[in-house]
Motif scaffolding. Structure first.
Motif, PDB file in Angstrom:
ATOM      1  N   LYS A 198      -8.740  -2.415   0.567  1.00  0.00           N
ATOM      2  CA  LYS A 198      -7.853  -3.096   1.740  1.00  0.00           C
ATOM      3  C   LYS A 198      -8.584  -3.797   2.295  1.00  0.00           C
ATOM      4  CE  LYS A 198      -3.981  -2.806   4.490  1.00  0.00           C
ATOM      5  NZ  LYS A 198      -2.851  -1.601   5.807  1.00  0.00           N
TER       6      LYS A 198
ATOM      7  N   ASP B  70      -7.030   3.004  -1.348  1.00  0.00           N
ATOM      8  CA  ASP B  70      -6.871   1.928   0.170  1.00  0.00           C
ATOM      9  C   ASP B  70      -7.782   1.417   0.831  1.00  0.00           C
ATOM     10  OD1 ASP B  70      -4.362   3.391   0.762  1.00  0.00           O
ATOM     11  OD2 ASP B  70      -5.140   5.039   1.535  1.00  0.00           O
TER      12      ASP B  70
ATOM     13  N   TYR C  46       0.883  -1.365   0.259  1.00  0.00           N
ATOM     14  CA  TYR C  46      -0.111  -0.178   0.765  1.00  0.00           C
ATOM     15  C   TYR C  46       1.017   1.346   0.265  1.00  0.00           C
ATOM     16  CZ  TYR C  46      -4.442  -2.609   0.339  1.00  0.00           C
ATOM     17  OH  TYR C  46      -5.927  -2.918  -0.430  1.00  0.00           O
TER      18      TYR C  46
END
Length: 168
Positions: free
Chosen positions: A140, A137, A74
Motif C-alpha cells: 500500500k 498490506d 484493502y
C-alpha cells in the motif's frame, strides 16, 4: 462469474477468443496486452478482481511489481497465484522470497495466507511451484511504478534474464 483473461501472444489470444466462442463463455472478457498494463487497465476501470493467476513460470514473479502502491479496496484484497520455477531443495522458501522481492515487501506466511505447492517436476534440480497469497498490506505505501522498464538493481528486484537461443 465474470472472468478477465489476457495473453500477450497474438496467436494465443486468437485461440482464447475462438475457444471462448466454441464453449459459449458469455462472461469472459479477453485482452491482448502486457500483463502489467492489463492489471492497470482493470484497476483504472474499477474492476474488482478476487483472484489473479500468472502462469508464465520463467518470469511470473517479476510481474508482481505491478501491485506496488496498489490502490484497490484493502478490505477485499485479491488472492494472487503465481506459477514459477524453483530449486528442488529449499524451493518453497526460494519462490516465496522471489515473490516478496518483486512485491517490494515481505510476505507474512500466516497473515497473507501464503501457500506453496509443487506443480510438477521439471528437471533433476528444478520444480514448478504455485505460490498463492493474499495481496499483502505492505504494498500500500510503496511508490507505484509508472514505467515498468524503470526498475533498477537498487530496488532489490530480480529482473528476468532473457532466455538464450538454442543452437541448432
Amino acid at each position: 462469474v465474470e472472468v478477465y483473461a489476457n495473453d500477450l501472444n497474438p496467436i494465443s489470444y486468437e485461440y482464447l477468443e475462438k475457444n471462448a466462442s466454441l464453449n459459449k463463455c458469455t462472461d469472459l472478457k479477453t485482452y491482448n496486452m502486457d500483463g502489467r498494463y492489463f492489471l492497470r487497465q482493470l484497476d483504472e476501470e474499477k474492476v474488482h478482481y478476487d483472484h489473479v493467476l500468472m502462469n508464465l513460470p520463467a518470469i511470473a514473479p517479476e510481474f508482481l511489481d505491478v501491485f506496488r502502491g496498489w490502490q484497490g479496496d484493502y478490505e477485499k484484497k485479491p488472492m494472487i497465484h503465481i506459477h514459477c520455477f524453483g530449486s528442488k531443495v529449499g524451493g518453497d522458501e526460494e519462490v516465496v522470497e522471489r515473490c516478496s522481492r518483486s512485491l517490494g515487501c515481505k510476505l507474512d506466511l500466516e497473515k497473507d495466507e501464503v501457500s506453496v505447492h509443487e506443480v510438477r517436476n521439471v528437471s533433476p534440480k528444478k520444480n514448478m511451484y504455485c505460490v498463492s497469497f493474499r495481496l499483502p498490506d505492505g504494498v500500500k505505501n510503496l511508490d507505484r511504478i509508472i514505467n515498468f522498464g524503470s526498475i533498477t538493481a537498487n530496488d532489490d528486484v530480480v529482473e528476468p534474464v532473457s532466455k538464450k537461443a538454442r543452437s541448432q
